[in-house]
Design a protein around this motif. Structure first.
Motif, PDB file in Angstrom:
ATOM      1  N   PRO A  35      -4.259  -3.134  -9.942  1.00  0.00           N
ATOM      2  CA  PRO A  35      -3.889  -4.114  -8.913  1.00  0.00           C
ATOM      3  C   PRO A  35      -2.409  -4.493  -9.023  1.00  0.00           C
ATOM      4  O   PRO A  35      -1.781  -4.284 -10.052  1.00  0.00           O
ATOM      5  N   VAL A  36      -1.881  -5.068  -7.964  1.00  0.00           N
ATOM      6  CA  VAL A  36      -0.532  -5.622  -8.012  1.00  0.00           C
ATOM      7  C   VAL A  36      -0.650  -6.929  -8.783  1.00  0.00           C
ATOM      8  O   VAL A  36      -1.287  -7.868  -8.327  1.00  0.00           O
ATOM      9  N   SER A  37      -0.067  -6.939  -9.964  1.00  0.00           N
ATOM     10  CA  SER A  37      -0.362  -8.044 -10.874  1.00  0.00           C
ATOM     11  C   SER A  37       0.836  -8.884 -11.289  1.00  0.00           C
ATOM     12  O   SER A  37       0.670  -9.846 -12.043  1.00  0.00           O
ATOM     13  N   GLU A  83       0.824  -1.211   0.000  1.00  0.00           N
ATOM     14  CA  GLU A  83       0.000   0.000   0.000  1.00  0.00           C
ATOM     15  C   GLU A  83       0.858   1.261   0.000  1.00  0.00           C
ATOM     16  O   GLU A  83       0.625   2.186  -0.783  1.00  0.00           O
ATOM     17  N   ARG A  84       1.868   1.292   0.872  1.00  0.00           N
ATOM     18  CA  ARG A  84       2.723   2.486   0.956  1.00  0.00           C
ATOM     19  C   ARG A  84       3.513   2.713  -0.327  1.00  0.00           C
ATOM     20  O   ARG A  84       3.621   3.838  -0.806  1.00  0.00           O
ATOM     21  N   THR A  85       4.067   1.637  -0.890  1.00  0.00           N
ATOM     22  CA  THR A  85       4.875   1.805  -2.105  1.00  0.00           C
ATOM     23  C   THR A  85       4.005   2.131  -3.307  1.00  0.00           C
ATOM     24  O   THR A  85       4.423   2.897  -4.183  1.00  0.00           O
ATOM     25  N   ARG A  86       2.800   1.592  -3.358  1.00  0.00           N
ATOM     26  CA  ARG A  86       1.875   1.943  -4.451  1.00  0.00           C
ATOM     27  C   ARG A  86       1.490   3.416  -4.357  1.00  0.00           C
ATOM     28  O   ARG A  86       1.406   4.119  -5.360  1.00  0.00           O
ATOM     29  N   GLU A  87       1.274   3.859  -3.132  1.00  0.00           N
ATOM     30  CA  GLU A  87       0.926   5.261  -2.925  1.00  0.00           C
ATOM     31  C   GLU A  87       2.090   6.159  -3.346  1.00  0.00           C
ATOM     32  O   GLU A  87       1.894   7.171  -4.024  1.00  0.00           O
ATOM     33  N   ARG A 107      -6.971  -5.691  -5.612  1.00  0.00           N
ATOM     34  CA  ARG A 107      -5.599  -5.245  -5.391  1.00  0.00           C
ATOM     35  C   ARG A 107      -4.591  -6.363  -5.179  1.00  0.00           C
ATOM     36  O   ARG A 107      -3.628  -6.471  -5.915  1.00  0.00           O
ATOM     37  N   TYR A 108      -4.791  -7.190  -4.141  1.00  0.00           N
ATOM     38  CA  TYR A 108      -3.720  -8.078  -3.705  1.00  0.00           C
ATOM     39  C   TYR A 108      -4.045  -9.571  -3.739  1.00  0.00           C
ATOM     40  O   TYR A 108      -3.215 -10.384  -3.340  1.00  0.00           O
ATOM     41  N   GLY A 109      -5.220  -9.956  -4.158  1.00  0.00           N
ATOM     42  CA  GLY A 109      -5.615 -11.367  -4.133  1.00  0.00           C
ATOM     43  C   GLY A 109      -4.672 -12.278  -4.894  1.00  0.00           C
ATOM     44  O   GLY A 109      -4.341 -13.367  -4.451  1.00  0.00           O
ATOM     45  N   GLY A 110      -4.232 -11.821  -6.051  1.00  0.00           N
ATOM     46  CA  GLY A 110      -3.335 -12.638  -6.873  1.00  0.00           C
ATOM     47  C   GLY A 110      -1.943 -12.757  -6.305  1.00  0.00           C
ATOM     48  O   GLY A 110      -1.368 -13.841  -6.243  1.00  0.00           O
ATOM     49  N   VAL A 111      -1.398 -11.642  -5.846  1.00  0.00           N
ATOM     50  CA  VAL A 111      -0.016 -11.649  -5.375  1.00  0.00           C
ATOM     51  C   VAL A 111       0.126 -12.442  -4.071  1.00  0.00           C
ATOM     52  O   VAL A 111       1.130 -13.126  -3.863  1.00  0.00           O
TER      53      VAL A 111
END
Length: 190
Positions: free
Chosen positions: A42-44, A30-34, A133-137
């Protein structure tokens, strides 16, 4: 095969430690995406996490947990290559290794990936985090580990000969007990 099993065990132990810190991993993402101004998509992929770590991470804790994720992915990639060299395999083991390679490809799209029961990694996310956002990763590592465990199970059961049986056969070969004694050529006296 023993080397593969030892390596897999070490990776599983590291993953257990990582799994205990999933909340830290999500907060780091979250922090790095921001920081990257990348809050929409999403983080893919693994390379996306690597990019966040290398270019948008200014917190030592965040860098450590993101590095742990990338490191686990690299170790699993190396292990899948090692598994390939253990034996030629069959269509089942080949298919399992191809799945691992595809999942661990740096640019593979992980957005649709979801770990299912007995893994609860997705359950710890909110619905928004899980779906968008994060389900895949967070699902990547448990799915790859399950696939590798399936490879080991299939290989042990169907492809790698049982060493105890081979040792037993070597010492209990029925032909050895019934063989006539060797007589040198030209010596007919017995």
């Amino acid at each position: 095969m023993n080397e593969v099993l030892e390596t897999l065990k070490k990776i599983e132990d590291k993953y257990k430690l990582f799994q205990q810190q999933q909340f830290t991993f999500i907060k780091a993402l979250e922090r790095t995406r921001e920081e990257a101004h990348d809050m929409i998509r999403p983080v893919s992929s693994i390379v996306q996490v690597q990019c966040y770590k290398d270019h948008h991470c200014f917190n030592a804790t965040d860098r450590r947990i993101l590095n742990m994720f990338v490191s686990l992915c690299n170790e699993l990639r190396c292990l899948s290559q090692k598994m390939e060299t253990v034996h030629a395999g069959d269509s089942v083991t080949h298919g399992l290794l191809e799945k691992c390679k595809l999942l661990l490809n740096d640019s593979n799209d992980l957005t649709a990936l979801r770990a299912t029961y007995p893994h609860r990694v997705v359950n710890f996310l909110s619905i928004e985090e899980s779906k968008h956002r994060y389900g895949g990763v967070v699902s990547l590592l448990p799915i790859v580990l399950d696939t590798m465990r399936a490879w080991v199970t299939h290989s042990k059961k169907y492809l790698i000969p049982n060493e105890k049986e081979c040792e037993r056969c070597k010492y209990e070969d029925p032909r050895l007990g019934k063989k006539a004694p060797w007589i040198p050529p030209g010596n007919t006296s017995c």
